[in-house]
Design a protein around this motif. Structure first.
Motif, PDB file in Angstrom:
ATOM      1  N   ILE A  92      -0.177 -18.495 -14.148  1.00 22.71           N
ATOM      2  CA  ILE A  92      -0.137 -18.803 -12.718  1.00 22.71           C
ATOM      3  C   ILE A  92      -0.769 -17.650 -11.949  1.00 22.71           C
ATOM      4  CG2 ILE A  92       1.345 -19.290 -10.727  1.00 22.71           C
ATOM      5  CD1 ILE A  92       3.448 -20.356 -12.677  1.00 22.71           C
ATOM      6  N   SER A  93      -1.710 -17.966 -11.085  1.00 20.72           N
ATOM      7  CA  SER A  93      -2.297 -16.952 -10.217  1.00 20.72           C
ATOM      8  C   SER A  93      -1.478 -16.851  -8.935  1.00 20.72           C
ATOM      9  CB  SER A  93      -3.740 -17.316  -9.870  1.00 20.72           C
ATOM     10  OG  SER A  93      -4.239 -16.448  -8.864  1.00 20.72           O
ATOM     11  N   LEU A  94      -1.181 -15.622  -8.524  1.00 18.61           N
ATOM     12  CA  LEU A  94      -0.436 -15.414  -7.279  1.00 18.61           C
ATOM     13  C   LEU A  94      -1.349 -15.292  -6.063  1.00 18.61           C
ATOM     14  CD1 LEU A  94       2.480 -12.995  -8.250  1.00 18.61           C
ATOM     15  CD2 LEU A  94       2.315 -15.480  -8.446  1.00 18.61           C
ATOM     16  N   SER A  95      -2.650 -15.410  -6.266  1.00 15.39           N
ATOM     17  CA  SER A  95      -3.568 -15.348  -5.129  1.00 15.39           C
ATOM     18  C   SER A  95      -3.496 -16.638  -4.325  1.00 15.39           C
ATOM     19  CB  SER A  95      -5.002 -15.137  -5.615  1.00 15.39           C
ATOM     20  OG  SER A  95      -5.908 -15.244  -4.524  1.00 15.39           O
ATOM     21  N   GLU A 104      -2.459 -22.875  -1.569  1.00 20.06           N
ATOM     22  CA  GLU A 104      -1.376 -22.570  -0.637  1.00 20.06           C
ATOM     23  C   GLU A 104      -0.199 -21.929  -1.370  1.00 20.06           C
ATOM     24  OE1 GLU A 104      -1.220 -22.885   2.615  1.00 20.06           O
ATOM     25  OE2 GLU A 104      -3.203 -23.801   2.876  1.00 20.06           O
ATOM     26  N   TRP A 105       0.432 -20.948  -0.710  1.00 20.89           N
ATOM     27  CA  TRP A 105       1.553 -20.264  -1.340  1.00 20.89           C
ATOM     28  C   TRP A 105       2.697 -21.229  -1.644  1.00 20.89           C
ATOM     29  CZ3 TRP A 105       2.633 -16.636  -4.372  1.00 20.89           C
ATOM     30  CH2 TRP A 105       3.948 -16.199  -4.551  1.00 20.89           C
ATOM     31  N   SER A 106       2.881 -22.244  -0.835  1.00 20.50           N
ATOM     32  CA  SER A 106       3.948 -23.210  -1.099  1.00 20.50           C
ATOM     33  C   SER A 106       3.726 -23.918  -2.435  1.00 20.50           C
ATOM     34  CB  SER A 106       4.034 -24.238   0.027  1.00 20.50           C
ATOM     35  OG  SER A 106       2.807 -24.949   0.158  1.00 20.50           O
ATOM     36  N   ILE A 153       1.990 -22.570  -5.024  1.00 19.60           N
ATOM     37  CA  ILE A 153       2.222 -21.543  -6.047  1.00 19.60           C
ATOM     38  C   ILE A 153       3.715 -21.356  -6.275  1.00 19.60           C
ATOM     39  CG2 ILE A 153       1.893 -19.102  -6.614  1.00 19.60           C
ATOM     40  CD1 ILE A 153      -0.676 -19.220  -4.877  1.00 19.60           C
ATOM     41  N   ARG A 154       4.489 -21.354  -5.195  1.00 24.07           N
ATOM     42  CA  ARG A 154       5.932 -21.176  -5.316  1.00 24.07           C
ATOM     43  C   ARG A 154       6.556 -22.294  -6.148  1.00 24.07           C
ATOM     44  NH1 ARG A 154       7.248 -21.786  -0.377  1.00 24.07           N
ATOM     45  NH2 ARG A 154       6.925 -19.640   0.309  1.00 24.07           N
ATOM     46  N   ARG A 155       6.114 -23.532  -5.930  1.00 19.12           N
ATOM     47  CA  ARG A 155       6.642 -24.650  -6.719  1.00 19.12           C
ATOM     48  C   ARG A 155       6.311 -24.482  -8.198  1.00 19.12           C
ATOM     49  NH1 ARG A 155       4.514 -27.945  -2.624  1.00 19.12           N
ATOM     50  NH2 ARG A 155       2.963 -28.834  -4.046  1.00 19.12           N
ATOM     51  N   ARG A 156       5.118 -24.000  -8.481  1.00 18.55           N
ATOM     52  CA  ARG A 156       4.728 -23.780  -9.873  1.00 18.55           C
ATOM     53  C   ARG A 156       5.569 -22.679 -10.513  1.00 18.55           C
ATOM     54  NH1 ARG A 156      -1.827 -24.139  -8.630  1.00 18.55           N
ATOM     55  NH2 ARG A 156      -1.849 -26.415  -8.330  1.00 18.55           N
ATOM     56  N   LEU A 157       5.835 -21.621  -9.760  1.00 13.28           N
ATOM     57  CA  LEU A 157       6.689 -20.545 -10.271  1.00 13.28           C
ATOM     58  C   LEU A 157       8.095 -21.058 -10.564  1.00 13.28           C
ATOM     59  CD1 LEU A 157       5.563 -17.725  -7.815  1.00 13.28           C
ATOM     60  CD2 LEU A 157       5.146 -17.746 -10.284  1.00 13.28           C
ATOM     61  N   GLU A 158       8.637 -21.838  -9.647  1.00 17.40           N
ATOM     62  CA  GLU A 158       9.974 -22.403  -9.841  1.00 17.40           C
ATOM     63  C   GLU A 158      10.007 -23.273 -11.096  1.00 17.40           C
ATOM     64  OE1 GLU A 158      12.824 -22.006  -8.368  1.00 17.40           O
ATOM     65  OE2 GLU A 158      12.454 -21.242  -6.336  1.00 17.40           O
ATOM     66  N   ALA A 159       8.982 -24.093 -11.281  1.00 11.05           N
ATOM     67  CA  ALA A 159       8.944 -24.990 -12.436  1.00 11.05           C
ATOM     68  C   ALA A 159       8.857 -24.205 -13.741  1.00 11.05           C
ATOM     69  CB  ALA A 159       7.760 -25.949 -12.312  1.00 11.05           C
ATOM     70  N   ALA A 160       8.003 -23.182 -13.773  1.00 11.93           N
ATOM     71  CA  ALA A 160       7.853 -22.374 -14.988  1.00 11.93           C
ATOM     72  C   ALA A 160       9.129 -21.611 -15.298  1.00 11.93           C
ATOM     73  CB  ALA A 160       6.683 -21.408 -14.825  1.00 11.93           C
TER      74      ALA A 160
END
Length: 240
Positions: A129-132, A137-139, A141-148
């Motif tokens: 996952i890229s944090l850039s 959109e950060w929203s 990315i945040r969902r992807r982080l939560e899922a992982a």
């Protein structure tokens, strides 16, 4: 499209070096083109700076359409946060995608290079996952982080921090701490393959205390990841 690997000439593949040798024109981000000085004597070079990705791809596509052999270079793997996808989109937009002879040359990506320096943390399912938030959109990315994090996936964080982006890594760490013990092994690999390479093994609790830059890759283990005599290892599931 050519992946150069994480930084050191030793991490280039033979196919990468053959592709550069065959090219008449080498196009890429300036530091990447400069890193190929040992292979590009006598070749035409087109190097440019950050946020010139579309222009680089268009130049490469149009010059290839004009008959030149062009190497469009990316660090790591051209198809992992690299130029391959954008170049194909540009070629399609120019009506040239079906008319060009295209080869995508894979390279050693930062995730596997970092894993090799740290030990063997990617022995089971993992996410990158890229944090850039420049292009996503950060929203999202945040969902992807939560899922992982919830799925207990070992996770590799690309682009974890920059001069302008300081909060995303802290939020990512907080998300993982809601799903995993603070003692979960983590690692930071910075400037892979360069003279100032730095690799640090830590845990989730101390991740934010480490020096993390835009040249870093962060690896967060899952609930089976352990530190074995200084090596970060995720269990594959074999019975010993």
């Amino acid at each position: 499209m050519v992946g150069l690997g994480p930084g050191s000439p030793l991490d280039r593949t033979r196919r990468c070096e053959q592709a550069i040798a065959a090219a008449e024109l080498v196009v890429g981000y300036r530091p990447y083109v400069e890193s190929l000085a040992d292979l590009t004597a006598g070749k035409e070079l087109a190097a440019s700076g950050m946020r010139q990705e579309v222009q680089r791809c268009r130049l490469a596509v149009l010059r290839a359409a004009a008959g030149q052999t062009v190497a469009l270079v990316s660090s790591g793997d051209a198809g992992v946060y690299g130029m391959a996808g954008l170049a194909l989109e540009v070629a399609r937009g120019e009506g040239l995608l079906g008319r060009l002879a295209i080869e995508i040359v894979p390279g050693v990506t930062a995730a596997t290079a970092a894993a090799a320096r740290l030990g063997a943390p990617l022995m089971t399912d993992f996410a990158a996952i890229s944090l850039s938030d420049l292009l996503v959109e950060w929203s999202v990315i945040r969902r992807r982080l939560e899922a992982a994090a919830e799925a207990d996936l070992v996770t590799v964080l690309y682009n974890p921090r920059s001069v302008k982006r300081q909060s995303q890594l802290a939020e990512a760490a907080a998300i993982f701490l809601r799903h995993r013990p603070a003692s979960t092994p983590a690692g930071v690999a910075t400037a892979l393959g360069a003279g100032d390479e730095r690799v640090v093994l830590c845990d989730l609790a101390s991740l934010l205390e480490q020096e993390v830059t835009m040249r870093s890759v962060v690896v967060i283990g899952n609930t089976t990841t352990r530190v074995l005599d200084g090596w970060m290892v995720t269990a594959r599931g074999y019975r010993l």
